[in-house]
Design an enzyme around this catalytic site. Structure first.
Site, PDB file in Angstrom:
ATOM      1  N   LYS A   1      64.408 -68.027  45.198  1.00  0.00           N
ATOM      2  CA  LYS A   1      63.417 -67.915  44.134  1.00  0.00           C
ATOM      3  C   LYS A   1      64.092 -67.308  42.913  1.00  0.00           C
ATOM      4  CE  LYS A   1      58.609 -66.436  43.501  1.00  0.00           C
ATOM      5  NZ  LYS A   1      57.442 -65.808  44.192  1.00  0.00           N
TER       6      LYS A   1
ATOM      7  N   ILE B   1      61.928 -77.147  45.090  1.00  0.00           N
ATOM      8  CA  ILE B   1      60.764 -77.308  45.960  1.00  0.00           C
ATOM      9  C   ILE B   1      59.504 -76.648  45.412  1.00  0.00           C
ATOM     10  CG2 ILE B   1      62.104 -77.614  48.079  1.00  0.00           C
ATOM     11  CD1 ILE B   1      61.670 -74.689  48.734  1.00  0.00           C
ATOM     12  N   GLY B   2      59.609 -75.929  44.306  1.00  0.00           N
ATOM     13  CA  GLY B   2      58.410 -75.318  43.753  1.00  0.00           C
ATOM     14  C   GLY B   2      58.690 -74.633  42.440  1.00  0.00           C
ATOM     15  N   ARG B   3      57.576 -74.368  41.718  1.00  0.00           N
ATOM     16  CA  ARG B   3      57.744 -73.733  40.422  1.00  0.00           C
ATOM     17  C   ARG B   3      56.503 -72.952  40.054  1.00  0.00           C
ATOM     18  NH1 ARG B   3      60.450 -76.260  35.112  1.00  0.00           N
ATOM     19  NH2 ARG B   3      60.101 -74.484  33.749  1.00  0.00           N
ATOM     20  N   GLY B   4      56.687 -71.763  39.453  1.00  0.00           N
ATOM     21  CA  GLY B   4      55.587 -70.941  38.984  1.00  0.00           C
ATOM     22  C   GLY B   4      55.759 -70.617  37.522  1.00  0.00           C
ATOM     23  N   SER B   5      54.878 -69.773  37.006  1.00  0.00           N
ATOM     24  CA  SER B   5      54.920 -69.421  35.589  1.00  0.00           C
ATOM     25  C   SER B   5      56.236 -68.756  35.206  1.00  0.00           C
ATOM     26  CB  SER B   5      53.763 -68.475  35.261  1.00  0.00           C
ATOM     27  OG  SER B   5      52.524 -69.080  35.539  1.00  0.00           O
TER      28      SER B   5
ATOM     29  N   SER C   1      58.917 -68.480  37.661  1.00  0.00           N
ATOM     30  CA  SER C   1      59.874 -68.675  38.747  1.00  0.00           C
ATOM     31  C   SER C   1      60.090 -70.138  39.071  1.00  0.00           C
ATOM     32  CB  SER C   1      59.387 -67.950  40.009  1.00  0.00           C
ATOM     33  OG  SER C   1      58.170 -68.517  40.463  1.00  0.00           O
ATOM     34  N   ARG C   2      61.225 -70.391  39.704  1.00  0.00           N
ATOM     35  CA  ARG C   2      61.530 -71.698  40.275  1.00  0.00           C
ATOM     36  C   ARG C   2      62.065 -71.445  41.672  1.00  0.00           C
ATOM     37  NH1 ARG C   2      64.139 -71.505  35.224  1.00  0.00           N
ATOM     38  NH2 ARG C   2      63.007 -72.612  33.591  1.00  0.00           N
TER      39      ARG C   2
ATOM     40  N   ASP D   1      46.337 -61.114  45.977  1.00  0.00           N
ATOM     41  CA  ASP D   1      46.253 -62.555  45.706  1.00  0.00           C
ATOM     42  C   ASP D   1      46.320 -63.347  47.013  1.00  0.00           C
ATOM     43  OD1 ASP D   1      45.890 -64.730  44.017  1.00  0.00           O
ATOM     44  OD2 ASP D   1      48.035 -65.030  43.691  1.00  0.00           O
TER      45      ASP D   1
END
Length: 333
Positions: free
Chosen positions: A121, A98-102, A104-105, A212
């Protein structure tokens, strides 16, 4: 997301309308060679866009009754599930990415015993920057308990990966609702900002600064109109000296945090950064209040107060406080 890396600037818009920018970075292809060799015939989940299966020429024009069943979603899920440690998959059924970061997934998962839905996460901690982001988030989530801050149910800490089992929010980002409505009424904006202020006040009382705050990091718990908001993503958080962490990976419960409020690099998302953070003069919990002011502006006007493709011009406008408000604010329902 990390120090010195802000979000991708929204596409230019003549109307100044908010561009939807997800808190997690855009999907990229990162299937490792080992998994590709094991799953040559399956679809790669990590790529965002699935690899298309080789098309076989049909004996006759395709029709609804002659199409082969599409098994790609099942193959994608299996391929992605294989990336998770067996200790995690033994307790949780991995359902979807459902999502992804630099670093993380994030996947939707279900506890095998209770059938309770969660978000897991998975964070990569092999390299220093990812380790610092993970440590900051762990330090915060292990210490907080608040109705408007995402709850961490449990954590699996391994040498190169950390799995955080988090409360699942299904109502979407605050930004999504602003975009869908054009802008909030004063009544709706007041209701939302009260919840966020409650969470921020709690954090500041513990000596924690988020650093942030933005609509993408504020999630609605469910899709309903009366849903609560949850503050998420603490990868850039810092602690004051009296509440500093004990050091990630050294037997402590969190990160080695900045105790002097001095920032060596520019941290956060540029459009929400306070002037003192932009100028690297050091920061305090007040940077969160500046960011909340930007969030309120967006809710009431449907536009960004500080927005420019040129990072230099953007920072100059932030430092000078140069913006204009042209929203049609209404206090009606």
């Amino acid at each position: 997301m990390g120090c010195g890396v802000g979000k991708v600037l929204p596409a230019e818009s003549k109307s100044g309308f908010v561009s939807v920018v997800r808190s997690l970075a855009a999907f990229t292809r990162v299937c490792d060679e080992k998994e590709e060799s094991k799953h040559k015939q399956t679809t790669c989940w990590f790529g965002g866009k699935a690899k298309q299966e080789k098309e076989q020429p049909p004996s006759q024009p395709p029709s609804q009754s002659h199409r082969r069943p599409d098994t790609r979603p099942r193959a994608q899920t299996k391929t992605y599930r294989d990336k998770f440690d067996p200790r995690v998959t033994a307790r949780y059924h991995i359902q979807a990415l459902i999502g992804r970061g630099s670093f993380s997934r994030v996947v939707r998962a279900e506890h095998r015993g209770t059938h309770q839905p969660y978000a897991i996460k998975m964070m990569e901690v092999e390299f220093p920057e990812g380790r610092e982001v993970c440590a900051a988030e762990l330090t915060v989530l292990k210490r907080v308990s608040h109705p408007h801050i995402v709850h961490m149910a449990e954590v699996f800490q391994l040498p190169h990966r950390v799995y955080m089992v988090l409360e699942l929010a299904t109502g979407g980002q605050l930004l999504d609702r602003v975009v869908s409505k054009g802008h909030f009424t004063e009544r709706d904006a007041t209701k939302a900002i009260k919840m966020v202020l409650d969470a921020v006040s709690y954090l500041h009382g513990l000596g924690i600064t988020h650093r942030d705050l933005k609509p993408e990091n504020l999630l609605y718990y469910h899709p309903g109109a009366n849903s609560k908001l949850l503050l998420t993503n603490f990868g850039l958080a810092t602690f004051s000296g009296k509440n500093g962490g004990n050091g990630f990976g050294s037997g402590g419960d969190g990160a080695s945090m900045d105790t002097s409020w001095s920032l060596r690099t520019t941290c956060g998302t540029p459009e929400y950064m306070a002037p003192e953070a932009v100028q690297r003069k050091g920061s305090s919990p007040a940077v969160d209040l500046w960011a909340l002011g930007v969030v309120v502006f967006i809710m009431l006007s449907g536009s960004m107060p500080f927005e420019d493709e040129s990072r230099t011009k953007l920072y100059r406008a932030v430092v000078k406080g140069k913006y204009s408000f042209s929203g049609d604010v209404s206090s009606s329902e």
